[in-house]
Motif scaffolding. Structure first.
Motif, mmCIF file in Angstrom:
data_model
loop_
_atom_site.group_PDB
_atom_site.id
_atom_site.type_symbol
_atom_site.label_atom_id
_atom_site.label_comp_id
_atom_site.label_asym_id
_atom_site.label_seq_id
_atom_site.Cartn_x
_atom_site.Cartn_y
_atom_site.Cartn_z
ATOM 1 N N PHE A 78 0.838 -1.200 0.000
ATOM 2 C CA PHE A 78 0.000 0.000 0.000
ATOM 3 C C PHE A 78 0.874 1.251 0.000
ATOM 4 C CE2 PHE A 78 -2.272 3.427 2.102
ATOM 5 C CZ PHE A 78 -3.501 3.414 1.465
ATOM 6 N N LEU A 86 1.251 3.976 -3.022
ATOM 7 C CA LEU A 86 0.865 5.363 -2.785
ATOM 8 C C LEU A 86 1.998 6.309 -3.155
ATOM 9 C CD1 LEU A 86 -1.440 7.130 -1.730
ATOM 10 C CD2 LEU A 86 -0.463 6.916 0.546
ATOM 11 N N TRP A 109 -6.139 12.595 -4.413
ATOM 12 C CA TRP A 109 -6.040 11.648 -3.301
ATOM 13 C C TRP A 109 -6.994 10.479 -3.422
ATOM 14 C CZ3 TRP A 109 -2.044 11.234 -0.303
ATOM 15 C CH2 TRP A 109 -1.198 12.346 -0.171
ATOM 16 N N GLN A 110 -8.171 10.723 -3.969
ATOM 17 C CA GLN A 110 -9.128 9.631 -4.133
ATOM 18 C C GLN A 110 -8.553 8.563 -5.067
ATOM 19 O OE1 GLN A 110 -12.949 10.871 -5.556
ATOM 20 N NE2 GLN A 110 -13.890 8.879 -5.219
ATOM 21 N N ALA A 159 -5.324 8.159 -5.805
ATOM 22 C CA ALA A 159 -4.109 7.618 -5.218
ATOM 23 C C ALA A 159 -4.426 6.545 -4.170
ATOM 24 C CB ALA A 159 -3.284 8.745 -4.588
ATOM 25 N N LEU A 160 -5.397 6.819 -3.299
ATOM 26 C CA LEU A 160 -5.766 5.851 -2.271
ATOM 27 C C LEU A 160 -6.452 4.632 -2.867
ATOM 28 C CD1 LEU A 160 -6.956 8.308 0.514
ATOM 29 C CD2 LEU A 160 -4.852 6.941 0.486
ATOM 30 N N ALA A 185 -3.640 2.484 -4.382
ATOM 31 C CA ALA A 185 -2.882 1.814 -3.325
ATOM 32 C C ALA A 185 -3.720 0.722 -2.657
ATOM 33 C CB ALA A 185 -2.406 2.836 -2.297
ATOM 34 N N GLY A 186 -4.994 0.980 -2.457
ATOM 35 C CA GLY A 186 -5.878 -0.025 -1.855
ATOM 36 C C GLY A 186 -6.027 -1.251 -2.744
#
Length: 75
Positions: free
Chosen positions: A25, A29, A44-45, A47-48, A51-52
């Motif tokens: 993760f 990120l 950020w939405q 990117a997260l 990574a998720g």
């Protein structure tokens, strides 16, 4: 075969898979950050979510086996 399914082994597997997923993760990120971009420029939405997804794939890949599980000492 039955000893591989006891709670102790599941606990150890979950710990190893969790650590691996957390590292994946964080690496994913960081990889989303572009050189020269600021914290405010990052979506950020996205990117997260990226990574998720990578962390989820890491856990699914861990089902095939974790080398870390065999090298970790028992406490």
């Amino acid at each position: 075969m039955m000893d591989r399914l006891d709670n102790r082994n599941w606990s150890k597997w979950l710990k190893c898979a969790g650590i691996r997923a957390l590292k994946t993760f964080a690496q994913s990120l960081i990889a989303v950050f572009a050189v020269g971009s600021t914290v405010l420029d990052i979506n950020w939405q996205m990117a997260l979510a990226t990574a998720g997804t990578a962390a989820l794939l890491s856990v699914l890949t861990s089902v095939a086996g974790l080398p870390e599980e065999h090298y970790e000492t028992d406490a």
